[in-house]
Design an enzyme around this catalytic site. Structure first.
Site, PDB file in Angstrom:
ATOM      1  N   ALA A  71       0.608  -1.269  -0.100  1.00  0.00           N
ATOM      2  CA  ALA A  71       0.035   0.074  -0.026  1.00  0.00           C
ATOM      3  C   ALA A  71       0.802   1.293  -0.033  1.00  0.00           C
ATOM      4  CB  ALA A  71      -0.858   0.024   1.136  1.00  0.00           C
ATOM      5  N   ALA A  72       2.109   1.005  -0.064  1.00  0.00           N
ATOM      6  CA  ALA A  72       3.165   2.359  -0.269  1.00  0.00           C
ATOM      7  C   ALA A  72       2.526   3.128  -1.472  1.00  0.00           C
ATOM      8  CB  ALA A  72       4.477   1.898  -0.099  1.00  0.00           C
ATOM      9  N   GLY A  73       2.448   2.598  -2.381  1.00  0.00           N
ATOM     10  CA  GLY A  73       2.318   3.102  -3.767  1.00  0.00           C
ATOM     11  C   GLY A  73       1.005   3.737  -3.713  1.00  0.00           C
ATOM     12  N   ASP A  74       0.085   3.036  -3.288  1.00  0.00           N
ATOM     13  CA  ASP A  74      -1.577   3.252  -3.105  1.00  0.00           C
ATOM     14  C   ASP A  74      -1.590   4.527  -2.389  1.00  0.00           C
ATOM     15  OD1 ASP A  74      -1.984   0.870  -4.307  1.00  0.00           O
ATOM     16  OD2 ASP A  74      -2.287   0.032  -2.515  1.00  0.00           O
TER      17      ASP A  74
HETATM   18  O1  RIB Z   1      -1.126  -2.278  -3.430  1.00  0.00           O
HETATM   19  C1  RIB Z   1      -1.454  -3.260  -2.355  1.00  0.00           C
HETATM   20  C2  RIB Z   1      -2.786  -4.061  -2.718  1.00  0.00           C
HETATM   21  O2  RIB Z   1      -2.743  -4.635  -3.901  1.00  0.00           O
HETATM   22  C3  RIB Z   1      -3.235  -4.668  -1.636  1.00  0.00           C
HETATM   23  O3  RIB Z   1      -3.911  -4.256  -0.610  1.00  0.00           O
HETATM   24  C4  RIB Z   1      -3.800  -5.849  -2.723  1.00  0.00           C
HETATM   25  O4  RIB Z   1      -5.386  -5.698  -2.244  1.00  0.00           O
HETATM   26  C5  RIB Z   1      -3.528  -5.453  -3.900  1.00  0.00           C
HETATM   27  O5  RIB Z   1      -4.656  -4.973  -4.719  1.00  0.00           O
END
Ligand code: RIB
Length: 310
Positions: A254-257
């Site tokens: 989730a760092a990129g998100d």
């Molecule tokens: O970017 C991380 C995410 O990638 C995770 O939370 C997982 O669900 C996938 O979608």
């Protein structure tokens, strides 16, 4: 001082993450044992919405979950993070998306997603929720829903005059080139940049690879380079390199998100892409020091506290 905040809409995936912590990522044909498994709300779209909500944005999510318990948990997690969930569709007879994640002792992950309801998000769903696109100022996309839906919705967003941000993760085999026409800001990581541009040895050929994307019409490209920071080529400020903050990474999930969402939050406050990238770099530095996806995303006051400790 009152800050005028633009509205952000995330169109994308929601997954329940089944996370196992392992000493090393298993090789092909290898079986390894672990005693640790956790269930953590995730999904690239939902993580972005969650991060934007926790950082104080006016944020809505459009996506699909199944009519199961995982769907309930994911919606609840977003509500608690301040996200408007009115655009989340409960798909009857479908399973909520699931991500199977291994995290090794260096904090690096590998992920397999079982798309479930995410794969059902259709162009008709986008039409039915057109008012959410009309109301938004900034619209974020990733690639865990059908590419045809992303293309359709991004085209609609562009024709409505919205700012379109694409985090091209994961890059589908047949990435629709047409998408480039609708995107204002593209945010790949190194692997995704390599896949999109077919450029090898990206680390020494970044300007060339980014130039390839700019030639396709993208005005702003941000490449996240992990411990090597961020490379930004922006329409208004040109090329900048932002160094990574020195932290001990335990899990990069989730760092990129969070980076993409934090960037959108700063843009929603009318600031420049360069300012947005600096803040996003700080937010993702916190995320990598914590385990899991939404479990690792900080609230604004935690970011403020972290920055004052630097
Ligand atoms: O970017 C991380 C995410 O990638 C995770 O939370 C997982 O669900 C996938 O979608």
């Amino acid at each position: 001082m009152v800050i005028y905040m633009k509205k952000i809409l995330v169109i994308g995936s929601l997954n329940m993450d089944l996370v196992v912590n392992v000493a090393h990522t298993p090789a092909v044909g290898e079986t390894i044992l672990t005693d640790r498994m956790s269930l953590i709300p995730g999904g690239k779209g939902a993580n972005q919405a969650c991060a934007a909500g926790r950082l104080g944005a006016d944020i809505t999510m459009l996506g699909a979950v199944g009519d199961d318990t995982y769907g309930d948990i994911l919606i609840e997690s977003l509500k608690k993070s301040g996200v408007n969930v009115s655009g989340i569709i409960r798909r009857k007879g479908e399973n909520t998306g699931i991500a199977l994640i291994t995290v090794n002792s260096a904090g690096d992950n590998s992920i397999v997603v079982v798309s479930g309801a995410n794969a059902t998000l259709s162009c008709e769903d986008i039409d039915r929720h057109r008012e959410l696109l009309q109301e938004a100022d900034i619209i974020l996309f990733q690639m865990e829903i059908p590419a045809a839906t992303v293309r359709y919705a991004a085209k609609m967003a562009k024709s409505l005059g919205k700012t379109v941000i694409l985090d091209p993760a994961p890059v589908p085999e047949n990435f629709p080139d047409e998408l480039y026409r609708y995107v204002d800001v593209l945010k790949p990581n190194e692997t995704e940049l390599h896949m999109l541009t077919k450029t090898d040895r990206i680390e020494t050929r970044l300007p060339e690879a980014v130039g390839f994307l700019k030639a396709k019409g993208i005005k702003n490209v941000l490449v996240t380079l992990g411990e090597n920071g961020v490379y930004l080529d922006a329409e208004d400020t040109g090329v900048s390199k932002i160094p990574a903050l020195k932290v001990e990474a335990v899990d990069t999930t989730a760092a990129g998100d969070s980076f993409t969402a934090a960037m959108a939050v700063i843009l929603s406050q009318g600031k420049s892409l360069k300012e947005a990238a600096v803040f996003a770099n700080q937010v993702s530095a916190i995320v990598v020091t914590r385990k899991g996806a939404q479990s690792s995303i900080p609230f604004l006051d935690e970011v403020t506290e972290y920055l004052s400790s630097l």
